[in-house]
Design an enzyme around this catalytic site. Structure first.
Site, PDB file in Angstrom:
ATOM      1  N   SER A 287      95.478  41.653   0.685  1.00  0.00           N
ATOM      2  CA  SER A 287      94.237  42.244   1.190  1.00  0.00           C
ATOM      3  C   SER A 287      94.368  42.639   2.661  1.00  0.00           C
ATOM      4  CB  SER A 287      93.083  41.255   1.027  1.00  0.00           C
ATOM      5  OG  SER A 287      92.960  40.863  -0.312  1.00  0.00           O
TER       6      SER A 287
HETATM    7  N1  SAH Z   1      94.402  37.220  -1.444  1.00  0.00           N
HETATM    8  C1  SAH Z   1      95.521  37.862  -2.085  1.00  0.00           C
HETATM    9  C2  SAH Z   1      94.985  38.962  -2.960  1.00  0.00           C
HETATM   10  C3  SAH Z   1      95.893  39.351  -4.039  1.00  0.00           C
HETATM   11  S1  SAH Z   1      95.261  40.631  -5.089  1.00  0.00           S
HETATM   12  C4  SAH Z   1      96.447  38.419  -1.033  1.00  0.00           C
HETATM   13  O1  SAH Z   1      95.934  38.824   0.011  1.00  0.00           O
HETATM   14  O2  SAH Z   1      97.648  38.469  -1.253  1.00  0.00           O
HETATM   15  C5  SAH Z   1      94.405  39.701  -6.305  1.00  0.00           C
HETATM   16  C6  SAH Z   1      95.211  38.769  -7.138  1.00  0.00           C
HETATM   17  O3  SAH Z   1      94.362  38.251  -8.153  1.00  0.00           O
HETATM   18  C7  SAH Z   1      96.387  39.405  -7.865  1.00  0.00           C
HETATM   19  O4  SAH Z   1      97.548  38.720  -7.528  1.00  0.00           O
HETATM   20  C8  SAH Z   1      96.049  39.213  -9.349  1.00  0.00           C
HETATM   21  O5  SAH Z   1      97.176  38.973 -10.168  1.00  0.00           O
HETATM   22  C9  SAH Z   1      95.136  38.010  -9.301  1.00  0.00           C
HETATM   23  N2  SAH Z   1      94.236  37.842 -10.446  1.00  0.00           N
HETATM   24  C10 SAH Z   1      93.551  38.782 -11.116  1.00  0.00           C
HETATM   25  N3  SAH Z   1      92.826  38.222 -12.102  1.00  0.00           N
HETATM   26  C11 SAH Z   1      93.051  36.884 -12.041  1.00  0.00           C
HETATM   27  C12 SAH Z   1      92.584  35.750 -12.800  1.00  0.00           C
HETATM   28  N4  SAH Z   1      91.737  35.879 -13.807  1.00  0.00           N
HETATM   29  N5  SAH Z   1      93.030  34.538 -12.447  1.00  0.00           N
HETATM   30  C13 SAH Z   1      93.900  34.365 -11.428  1.00  0.00           C
HETATM   31  N6  SAH Z   1      94.377  35.386 -10.698  1.00  0.00           N
HETATM   32  C14 SAH Z   1      93.953  36.639 -10.976  1.00  0.00           C
END
Ligand code: SAH
Length: 223
Positions: free
Chosen positions: A62
């Protein structure tokens, strides 16, 4: 490294303070955590830019401002038990680990969970546990939580997450369509929940039983 420390300070001044992030503990954590180590080497020079970046598997780390805004909205004092959905790179996890007692983080993609675990271990964040699972069920064995942060966009608030929040607990979650959402802060009170809109935002989809049925990383459409 001196170079990255300098650009990190600039990121905090120009992207966070100028846009109204005030909480000193949040700013200190953002000055400290080496964001460039959470992206692949070829992208490290862009790690402190005012944007999200790809982390593989069609997912993103993000934007720094979004991380700061979500974190600030949780009003962490340092004694909280935190649930995070969507570990991704692990960067937001590190920020939460700086500001709370324990962080329980759930990721559904194995490769990302594995990488995040490795980097957080190498940076000695010993108060973090990462689990590979569909996070829309929450983490029942560890509930209730003081705060819950959801780092992926959902069509609606998964009700199990509210159930796993303490009374007085805070949840921050992007709610809306697949391509754009509104960042909501939800407080669980005695008699129900109170919602507040914080900002418009764009997150990857929360994919799971109580989220979207399919992610951008899979074939097919939502039912
Ligand atoms: N805060 C993280 C954001 C990653 S993007 C960063 O800054 O790196 C969001 C993440 O949510 C992705 O890695 C995706 O695989 C995960 N995600 C999506 N649906 C999910 C679920 N139901 N349970 C766990 N993770 C999930």
């Amino acid at each position: 490294m001196l170079h990255f420390e300098t650009v990190r300070r600039r990121m905090v001044d120009e992207q966070l303070i100028k846009r109204g992030i005030k909480e000193e503990r949040v700013l200190a954590a953002m000055r400290k955590v080496p964001r460039h180590l959470f992206v692949e080497e070829a992208l490290q020079q862009r790690a402190y830019g005012d944007h999200a970046l790809p982390i593989g598997e069609k997912q993103t780390i993000s934007q720094p401002y979004m991380v700061a805004l979500m974190t600030e909205s949780l009003s962490l004092s340092g004694s909280e038990k935190v649930l995070e959905l969507g570990t991704g790179s692990g960067y937001q996890t590190a920020i939460l680990a700086e500001l709370s007692t324990r962080v329980f983080s759930i990721e559904r993609i194995k490769g990302l969970a594995h990488k995040a675990r490795k980097i957080l271990e190498s940076l000695r964040y010993l108060n973090v546990v990462i689990r590979l699972k569909d996070g829309t069920y929450g983490w029942k064995e560890e509930a209730p939580f003081d705060v819950i942060l959801v780092a992926a966009g959902a069509p609606e608030i998964p009700s199990l997450l509210i159930e796993q929040l303490k009374i007085g607990g805070r949840l921050v979650i992007p709610i809306g369509g697949r391509n754009s959402q509104v960042l909501k802060r939800v407080v669980r009170e005695d008699k129900g929940i109170v919602e507040e809109d914080l900002s418009s935002c764009i997150f990857v989809p929360l994919v799971g039983t109580y989220g979207w049925k399919k992610g951008g990383d899979e074939q097919g459409r939502d039912e």
